[in-house]
Design a protein around this motif. Structure first.
Motif, PDB file in Angstrom:
ATOM      1  N   LEU A 289       0.822  -1.205   0.000  1.00  0.00           N
ATOM      2  CA  LEU A 289       0.000   0.000   0.000  1.00  0.00           C
ATOM      3  C   LEU A 289       0.856   1.255   0.000  1.00  0.00           C
ATOM      4  N   PHE A 290       1.979   1.178   0.706  1.00  0.00           N
ATOM      5  CA  PHE A 290       2.890   2.317   0.811  1.00  0.00           C
ATOM      6  C   PHE A 290       3.988   2.270  -0.237  1.00  0.00           C
ATOM      7  N   LYS A 291       4.062   1.162  -0.965  1.00  0.00           N
ATOM      8  CA  LYS A 291       5.179   0.923  -1.879  1.00  0.00           C
ATOM      9  C   LYS A 291       6.499   0.909  -1.093  1.00  0.00           C
TER      10      LYS A 291
ATOM     11  N   ARG B 108       5.071   4.926  14.731  1.00  0.00           N
ATOM     12  CA  ARG B 108       4.560   5.883  13.749  1.00  0.00           C
ATOM     13  C   ARG B 108       3.379   5.279  12.992  1.00  0.00           C
ATOM     14  N   LEU B 109       3.278   3.949  12.998  1.00  0.00           N
ATOM     15  CA  LEU B 109       2.172   3.234  12.372  1.00  0.00           C
ATOM     16  C   LEU B 109       1.558   2.330  13.433  1.00  0.00           C
ATOM     17  N   VAL B 110       0.282   2.510  13.686  1.00  0.00           N
ATOM     18  CA  VAL B 110      -0.424   1.749  14.719  1.00  0.00           C
ATOM     19  C   VAL B 110      -0.690   0.331  14.217  1.00  0.00           C
ATOM     20  N   SER B 111      -0.500  -0.627  15.103  1.00  0.00           N
ATOM     21  CA  SER B 111      -0.813  -2.009  14.769  1.00  0.00           C
ATOM     22  C   SER B 111      -1.314  -2.705  16.025  1.00  0.00           C
ATOM     23  N   LEU B 112      -1.852  -3.894  15.839  1.00  0.00           N
ATOM     24  CA  LEU B 112      -2.285  -4.691  16.975  1.00  0.00           C
ATOM     25  C   LEU B 112      -1.904  -6.127  16.728  1.00  0.00           C
ATOM     26  N   THR B 113      -1.775  -6.857  17.806  1.00  0.00           N
ATOM     27  CA  THR B 113      -1.394  -8.256  17.720  1.00  0.00           C
ATOM     28  C   THR B 113      -2.602  -9.118  18.055  1.00  0.00           C
ATOM     29  N   ILE B 114      -2.876 -10.049  17.171  1.00  0.00           N
ATOM     30  CA  ILE B 114      -3.949 -11.019  17.384  1.00  0.00           C
ATOM     31  C   ILE B 114      -3.281 -12.388  17.307  1.00  0.00           C
TER      32      ILE B 114
ATOM     33  N   ALA C 123      -5.549   3.134  10.622  1.00  0.00           N
ATOM     34  CA  ALA C 123      -4.168   3.486  10.945  1.00  0.00           C
ATOM     35  C   ALA C 123      -3.392   3.843   9.684  1.00  0.00           C
ATOM     36  N   VAL C 124      -3.682   3.149   8.600  1.00  0.00           N
ATOM     37  CA  VAL C 124      -3.025   3.455   7.320  1.00  0.00           C
ATOM     38  C   VAL C 124      -3.415   4.855   6.870  1.00  0.00           C
ATOM     39  N   ARG C 125      -4.715   5.157   6.928  1.00  0.00           N
ATOM     40  CA  ARG C 125      -5.186   6.503   6.534  1.00  0.00           C
ATOM     41  C   ARG C 125      -4.592   7.573   7.439  1.00  0.00           C
TER      42      ARG C 125
ATOM     43  N   ILE D 291      -0.920   8.191   6.557  1.00  0.00           N
ATOM     44  CA  ILE D 291      -0.793   8.969   5.319  1.00  0.00           C
ATOM     45  C   ILE D 291      -1.146  10.426   5.573  1.00  0.00           C
ATOM     46  N   ASP D 292      -2.222  10.672   6.306  1.00  0.00           N
ATOM     47  CA  ASP D 292      -2.621  12.050   6.634  1.00  0.00           C
ATOM     48  C   ASP D 292      -1.516  12.770   7.410  1.00  0.00           C
ATOM     49  N   ASN D 293      -0.903  12.081   8.376  1.00  0.00           N
ATOM     50  CA  ASN D 293       0.195  12.682   9.159  1.00  0.00           C
ATOM     51  C   ASN D 293       1.394  13.002   8.275  1.00  0.00           C
ATOM     52  N   GLN D 294       1.693  12.131   7.326  1.00  0.00           N
ATOM     53  CA  GLN D 294       2.815  12.369   6.432  1.00  0.00           C
ATOM     54  C   GLN D 294       2.556  13.580   5.535  1.00  0.00           C
TER      55      GLN D 294
END
Length: 60
Positions: free
Chosen positions: A15-17, A31-37, A47-49, A52-55
């Motif tokens: 998605l980010f290349k 800097r990128l939110v994630s979760l563990t399952i 989190a992706v959006r 990108i907005d923050n960047q």
């Protein structure tokens, strides 16, 4: 059909290349939110959006 709300971190990289290790570095640096399952790391679509907005804001 409902859209996927979370992606495996390895599938977020295209998605980010960016490379997979770069995405993991972004996760590690919080800097990128994630979760563990279980043993899987997931990146929520929101989190992706947000990332990108923050960047875009930082670049302006």
């Amino acid at each position: 059909m409902e859209q996927t709300r979370c992606r495996a971190s390895r599938w977020s990289a295209p998605l980010f290349k960016l490379g997979r290790s770069t995405v993991y570095d972004l996760i590690r640096s919080r800097r990128l939110v994630s979760l563990t399952i279980g043993r899987s790391r997931r990146v929520p679509a929101d989190a992706v959006r947000d990332f990108i907005d923050n960047q875009i804001e930082e670049a302006a």
